[in-house]
Each structure stands twice: as structure tokens, then as C-alpha cells.
Enzyme design. Sequence first.
Site, short mmCIF file in Angstrom:
data_model
loop_
_atom_site.label_atom_id
_atom_site.label_comp_id
_atom_site.label_asym_id
_atom_site.label_seq_id
_atom_site.Cartn_x
_atom_site.Cartn_y
_atom_site.Cartn_z
CG ASP A 81 -7.20 2.63 0.31
OD1 ASP A 81 -6.38 3.10 1.11
OD2 ASP A 81 -8.36 3.06 0.17
CD1 TRP B 175 -3.28 0.92 0.86
CD2 TRP B 175 -1.81 2.47 1.53
NE1 TRP B 175 -3.94 2.13 0.95
CE2 TRP B 175 -3.06 3.09 1.35
CE3 TRP B 175 -0.73 3.25 1.94
CZ2 TRP B 175 -3.27 4.46 1.60
CZ3 TRP B 175 -0.93 4.61 2.17
CH2 TRP B 175 -2.18 5.19 2.00
CE1 TYR C 206 -1.73 8.54 -0.28
CE2 TYR C 206 0.24 8.84 1.05
CZ TYR C 206 -1.00 9.28 0.63
OH TYR C 206 -1.51 10.46 1.12
#
Length: 502
Positions: free
Chosen positions: A442, A422, A426
Amino acid sequence: MDMDDDACYRALTTRDARFDGRLFVGVKTTGIYCRPICPARTPKRENVRFYPSAAAAQGAGFRPCLRCRPETSPDLAAWRGASNTVARALSLIEGGALDDDDVDGLAERLGVGERQLRRLFRKHLGASPIAVAQTRRVLLAKQLIHETRLPMAEVAMASGFGSVRRFNETFQQLYDRPPIALRRLGGPETPTAAGEAVHLTLPYQPPYDWDALLAFLALRAIPGVERVAAGRYERSLAIGFAVGVIRVEPATKARLAVSVRFPKISALPAIIARVRRVFDLAADPVAISTHLAKDPALAPMVAAHPGLRVPGAWDGFELAIRAILGQQITVVAARGLAARLVAAHGEALPTEMASEGLSHVFPSARRLVGVDFAALGMPRSRAAALAAMTAAVVADPNIFGARRSLDDAIGALKALPGIGEWTAQYIAMRELREPDAFPAADIGLMRALADASGRRPSPAELSTRAEAWRPWRAYAALHLWSSETPKAGAQIKETEDDRHAA
């Protein structure tokens, strides 16, 4: 875009604003190149040539138009199609990669050969990397001449010229006149004083959802470092050992107004590059929205937020620290931890730059070496991840640099301490400006696509569905996040992969 001459000429005759920044028009009878929206009399078809970039037009011997001012057109070069390598190279060039290095060094950072990089630039931009860098420098200088009263010596430094002599020679050769002759503002030249701001505007391709971007930044704004109020964004920043502040707010005619207070005028190109990255000014919103709206679930979200941008990051290390701080807690709680970190270890702003809401600069990696992060109030495992990340960035300051591909970037990021899938996606989305980055695991994304019964897609199912959104999955993610209420959005947490990594 397809540089079909007949289509380009139709865009010129109709002054179609959709093509502004996508093509430039060289007029053989005058030796000038223009934007397709130039208000001057339309030249005859046989007297024009079309170019995919300002650098290509300038390289063909044309000089910029003083009426339509090509330096004020939206910079969409990275969105012309096809080469991710060119897009990454343009981002590095804008950040100054060719100021202290050559094309070989740029190619090495991108993981390609120097000859291949030159071929890609010729194919997609019609100019070499060096020509693109030089054109950017000239157009920035011309903008500063028009929009400020800075002395010419400061304009030369602020636009990246190595010397005033070179600056004067370039303008005399290109415009057949000295740079001072291009100044439109009246009054005497005004050198920048300590704490005094430089004001300029940066163009973008409309539409632009300023409110949504500002809301995203406001939710994550670190007290003391960032401030969002009255429809504008302010923050402190550091480049090298110098610190300053900026303010960004909407202006007229599809531009953002930027005020920069920084002691080193030579840092202005790097600061502008950061502003363009954070506010995603190179995006082509029409192309992105048209593509994403093909999905029936995304279509109403796209319609609700035309011109939605992917907010960038001011600094890779800062973003990584903030992401690790936010693991297993809400965005609001993570912001509180970041505020404690800044208050304890951030550098205080000079008195003449400090203001309400802005008091410190986010601490650099070197400043955080040896810090007991656990004292901020977090699990020791997460504190250890922060310490390891700090050490990794001190050892390699370019650790968040561009990679050959998105997969390479994700792999390199996941090898860093405390970074799971994740967080890697990001960081790729916000710092590396990868438009196809997509954190499929997510919780907020899965929740936004829940069916009528409330069943959410699994990460694997979401990844499969997102294949149709390429190459703009990052924008799809922003639309999905924006579809939730602010309260729900504030509760988005990291995923299980990142919890184990931390």
C-alpha cells in the site's frame, strides 16, 4: 490469559476493570457467576472459581448475576490468546453458524476436525461450541429483557430461540424464575410495529477512538446507503429478502448505542453480529497498543490514537465491489462510482424507513447479474472484473467465509476475478476480521514510514519490518493510515498487482 487463581482473585478484590470480559467468577456459596467488577461483597477466596468465558461458568452450573449482568461485559473471547481457529469459529457462531448447522459443519467450514475444534474450545474457552452458542443466546435474551419492552415471544425470536417454550424452560431452569420476572423496565410490553426501532447497547473494552473510526467510515460512506452526521453512523442493510436501517452512536459506560429498524425481529442476532464486526467491539486495545508501541516509529502514533479500531465490513460482496471500483482511482472517486451503482441498481428503502441520506440498499449479487458496469463510466477491464465477481458470488454465496488460516484466505481471495494482493489483504482485514492482515504494497503505508530524506520502504522491506507487529499488523496499518492528513489519506490508491488483476 493465564488463569492464575491468585492473580484472578487480586483482580476481583480490586474490581480491576481491565479484567472485565477476560474472566468470570463463580461463587460456590450462591451458585452465581459474576464479572470481576461486580459491586457485590467480595466472596472469600475458598468460595470462588474462575472461568475464561461466561459459557464455561454457565456450563459448570453457575447462573448469571442479576446485579453485574455478565451479558453487558465486553466480549473478548476471541482475544484470549492463542487460537486463530477459535477466533474464527467465534465469529461464525456469532453470525449464526450453529443456528442451522452442527459442530461438524462448523469444523468443516474452518478446515479442522470436529474433535479438534472441541478440544480447542475446551482449552481456550473452557466450554464446547454448542455451550458458547447457547450462552450467547441466553445473555442476548437477558439483555433484551432488561433494555427493551418487547413481549417475551419477540425476545425469544430476537435472541435466536427456536420456540417460546424452549425460551421459557431455559430461563426457568437457569434463573429459577420465568423470564418476565427479570424485567426491570416498568410499563406494558410493546410489540415492534412496522418501522419501529429496537434500541440496545453493546459493550467494548476502553479506550475506543470513535472519532477515528467514524472518520474512516465517513470518507467511504456511499450516498443513499450510509450517512455520517452529528457523531453518529447510519446505514441501510439487507438480510435475505428483508431490508432495514440501523443507527450507531456512542453511549455511556463504554458502550455503543444501537437502534435497529428491521421487519424481521429474528434477524436481530445477525444484525448485532454485523455491528460488533464493523465497529470492532471484540478488540483488546490495551494488549494491542502495548505490543505495537514497542516499535519506536509506531509508538507516537499509538499514543495519538489510543483505542484505534480496524473498521469491519457489512458484507463481503459489497466490500469486494467497492474495492474493485476503487482500483487506480482515489477513495472519493470510488465512492462516487459506488453511488452511481446504487442509484441505478439498488433496492429502494420502504417509505417508512427512508430518511435524509438513506434511500437505497446496496444491490445484491443476484440483482447485478447481467448489468453493464461499463455504463457507470469505467474501463471495460474493470467492468469485466465486476461482472466476474458478481457471477462468482452468485455461484458460491459463502465465498467470503472463514478459512483455516490467513494465508489460505489470501490465496482463495486472489483466485477471484479482479482481486490482487492488496485487495485480498484489505478484504481479509475488514470482512474476514483477520487481525494480522497487512497490505504491504500500500502506497499510504510506505509513505507513512518514509525516512527523513523522503525515501519510502519497499513492500519487501515493509513486510520484513511488520513481522515484529504480528499478530496485530492490521492495527499497525490503521495507525499508519491515520498518521497521514485526511487529504493524503483520501488519495490512497490500489497497487500495481490489483491494476493488472482488474
